[in-house]
Design a protein around this motif. Sequence first.
Motif, PDB file in Angstrom:
ATOM      1  N   LEU A   1      14.872   8.218   4.744  1.00  0.00           N
ATOM      2  CA  LEU A   1      14.327   7.716   6.007  1.00  0.00           C
ATOM      3  C   LEU A   1      12.868   8.140   6.182  1.00  0.00           C
ATOM      4  N   ALA A   2      12.582   9.407   5.906  1.00  0.00           N
ATOM      5  CA  ALA A   2      11.211   9.903   6.038  1.00  0.00           C
ATOM      6  C   ALA A   2      10.270   9.187   5.083  1.00  0.00           C
ATOM      7  N   LEU A   3      10.737   8.894   3.878  1.00  0.00           N
ATOM      8  CA  LEU A   3       9.912   8.187   2.902  1.00  0.00           C
ATOM      9  C   LEU A   3       9.625   6.751   3.346  1.00  0.00           C
ATOM     10  N   ILE A   4      10.630   6.094   3.897  1.00  0.00           N
ATOM     11  CA  ILE A   4      10.463   4.696   4.316  1.00  0.00           C
ATOM     12  C   ILE A   4       9.429   4.572   5.425  1.00  0.00           C
ATOM     13  N   VAL A   5       9.482   5.485   6.413  1.00  0.00           N
ATOM     14  CA  VAL A   5       8.536   5.393   7.536  1.00  0.00           C
ATOM     15  C   VAL A   5       7.242   6.157   7.249  1.00  0.00           C
ATOM     16  N   ARG A   6       7.039   6.526   5.992  1.00  0.00           N
ATOM     17  CA  ARG A   6       5.793   7.162   5.528  1.00  0.00           C
ATOM     18  C   ARG A   6       5.514   8.478   6.262  1.00  0.00           C
ATOM     19  N   LYS A   7       6.576   9.297   6.422  1.00  0.00           N
ATOM     20  CA  LYS A   7       6.427  10.578   7.104  1.00  0.00           C
ATOM     21  C   LYS A   7       6.913  11.731   6.225  1.00  0.00           C
ATOM     22  N   GLU A   8       6.907  11.535   4.898  1.00  0.00           N
ATOM     23  CA  GLU A   8       7.438  12.575   4.016  1.00  0.00           C
ATOM     24  C   GLU A   8       6.626  13.866   4.064  1.00  0.00           C
ATOM     25  N   LEU A   9       5.328  13.783   4.398  1.00  0.00           N
ATOM     26  CA  LEU A   9       4.515  14.996   4.484  1.00  0.00           C
ATOM     27  C   LEU A   9       4.784  15.783   5.766  1.00  0.00           C
ATOM     28  N   LEU A  10       5.568  15.200   6.671  1.00  0.00           N
ATOM     29  CA  LEU A  10       5.976  15.906   7.887  1.00  0.00           C
ATOM     30  C   LEU A  10       7.307  16.631   7.704  1.00  0.00           C
ATOM     31  N   ILE A  11       7.952  16.435   6.558  1.00  0.00           N
ATOM     32  CA  ILE A  11       9.272  17.036   6.321  1.00  0.00           C
ATOM     33  C   ILE A  11       9.257  18.569   6.426  1.00  0.00           C
TER      34      ILE A  11
ATOM     35  N   SER B   1       0.840  -1.193   0.000  1.00  0.00           N
ATOM     36  CA  SER B   1       0.000   0.000   0.000  1.00  0.00           C
ATOM     37  C   SER B   1       0.873   1.241   0.000  1.00  0.00           C
ATOM     38  N   MET B   2       0.473   2.236  -0.754  1.00  0.00           N
ATOM     39  CA  MET B   2       1.215   3.485  -0.809  1.00  0.00           C
ATOM     40  C   MET B   2       0.585   4.541   0.101  1.00  0.00           C
ATOM     41  N   ILE B   3       0.240   4.138   1.310  1.00  0.00           N
ATOM     42  CA  ILE B   3      -0.316   5.101   2.256  1.00  0.00           C
ATOM     43  C   ILE B   3       0.810   5.856   2.938  1.00  0.00           C
ATOM     44  N   THR B   4       0.520   7.063   3.349  1.00  0.00           N
ATOM     45  CA  THR B   4       1.483   7.887   4.060  1.00  0.00           C
ATOM     46  C   THR B   4       0.762   8.620   5.179  1.00  0.00           C
ATOM     47  N   THR B   5       1.533   9.200   6.083  1.00  0.00           N
ATOM     48  CA  THR B   5       0.965   9.898   7.235  1.00  0.00           C
ATOM     49  C   THR B   5       0.671  11.352   6.884  1.00  0.00           C
ATOM     50  N   VAL B   6      -0.525  11.789   7.213  1.00  0.00           N
ATOM     51  CA  VAL B   6      -0.927  13.180   6.990  1.00  0.00           C
ATOM     52  C   VAL B   6      -1.148  13.847   8.347  1.00  0.00           C
ATOM     53  N   PRO B   7      -0.424  14.912   8.653  1.00  0.00           N
ATOM     54  CA  PRO B   7      -0.601  15.566   9.956  1.00  0.00           C
ATOM     55  C   PRO B   7      -1.924  16.323  10.055  1.00  0.00           C
ATOM     56  N   PHE B   8      -2.403  16.466  11.297  1.00  0.00           N
ATOM     57  CA  PHE B   8      -3.589  17.278  11.619  1.00  0.00           C
ATOM     58  C   PHE B   8      -4.875  16.743  10.965  1.00  0.00           C
ATOM     59  N   ARG B   9      -4.919  15.447  10.744  1.00  0.00           N
ATOM     60  CA  ARG B   9      -6.100  14.845  10.136  1.00  0.00           C
ATOM     61  C   ARG B   9      -6.563  13.707  11.030  1.00  0.00           C
ATOM     62  N   LYS B  10      -7.882  13.599  11.260  1.00  0.00           N
ATOM     63  CA  LYS B  10      -8.392  12.591  12.185  1.00  0.00           C
ATOM     64  C   LYS B  10      -7.971  11.192  11.760  1.00  0.00           C
ATOM     65  N   ASN B  11      -8.289  10.825  10.530  1.00  0.00           N
ATOM     66  CA  ASN B  11      -7.763   9.583   9.978  1.00  0.00           C
ATOM     67  C   ASN B  11      -6.500   9.959   9.218  1.00  0.00           C
ATOM     68  N   ASN B  12      -5.378   9.908   9.936  1.00  0.00           N
ATOM     69  CA  ASN B  12      -4.173  10.583   9.434  1.00  0.00           C
ATOM     70  C   ASN B  12      -3.383   9.751   8.429  1.00  0.00           C
TER      71      ASN B  12
END
Length: 406
Positions: A320-330, A182-193
């Motif tokens: 590293l950020a891409l691997i842990v699906r946190k690129e939108l937090l960069i 799955s190509m899901i990633t983390t989105v900040p400030f969202r209920k289903n993040n």
Amino acid sequence: MLYYLFNWLDREFDIAGAGVFQYISFRASMATLLSLLIAMIFGGRLIKILQRKQVGESIRNLGLEGQMEKKGTPTMGGLIIILAILVPTLLFARLDNIYILLMLVSTVWLGLIGFLDDYIKIFKKNKEGLAGRFKIMGQIGLGLIVGITLYFNDDVVVRQYIFENGATSAVNAAKKWVDVKSMITTVPFRKNNELDYSTLFVFGGAISRELSSLLYIPIVILVITAVSNGANITDGIDGLAAGTSAIIGMTLAIFTYVSGNTFIADYLDIMFIPNSGELAIFCLAFVGACVGFLWYNSFPAQVFMGDTGSLAIGGIIAVLALIVRKELLIPILCGIFLIENLSVMLQVSYFKYTRKKYGEGRRIFKMSPLHHHYQKLGYHESKIVSRFWIVGIMLAIFTLITLKLR
């Protein structure tokens, strides 16, 4: 390597204490200690070698206080950082882990590009260094490798709930997991993040899945290029890039550990990424390398990292950020890199705009990147670096908090 050796010793001979190498926390701690020692011990010797080879930094007179005193300071010190990352990782990490292999490739790849740039500047006496188009081509090449691997490799999965018997949430569903591509990633400030890149296409089913690669891989390339260039621009005064990167690296170490631990991920209600916990070893080796490098790079610097180090550390952070699906937090986590990049872009754009409109170029800042603006205002390097570090720590803490701000 040591993981396999001690695991074999524990299994075959039941040697007391050998089993401790099974624990990521132990191996990560040892990697940190070893990276610090390598950076501090090897660093001094490398500086002497660079001095003998007259590998000194050429300084342009920009009218900054104490600037010309740095002329001749050895550069290419990024070799210290790279060695202090690679050796502990090779010794303590599991080398059959796809994420570890990806980080090793990323470190060496961008380290070589930066080395070529420094080599051309110093030994070929070309102040421009490696042509910008070749740098970009190298960054795009790494982006393709990382993007294709993360998208298509079968070992890159996330663990999700299976909803049974009409359940609509993990609360009333049976405790059953499944590992899925799955190509899901983390989105900040969202209920289903979480955001699945495939949902950005209006098509459904397999068509949407295939088309999502057309979006995901360019995003990977953009992230790697932006962060590596941001780190490169930030490396302008003693200790700034290394210290800021250590703070970012520590934050990513926390992300990798909790994302790879099924119990902690379940408790925090965050995305669980199988086998990503092994990256904590790499992350802490990276932190140890940056902190150890500060032993020689803090004001007044005995060595500069050069593009060899700055491009490598920026690329490491991005991957590293891409691997842990946190690129939108960069933009938050790497806020220092972002503001340094923006200061240059705004300065150049405004100068060109005013020159075209008024016949003379005007500036927003006294000088860019932003750290040089504060130097022009009369702030000492040490004060600027310390305050940027403080801001970096605040951004790191805020980044961690976003996991629960939904």
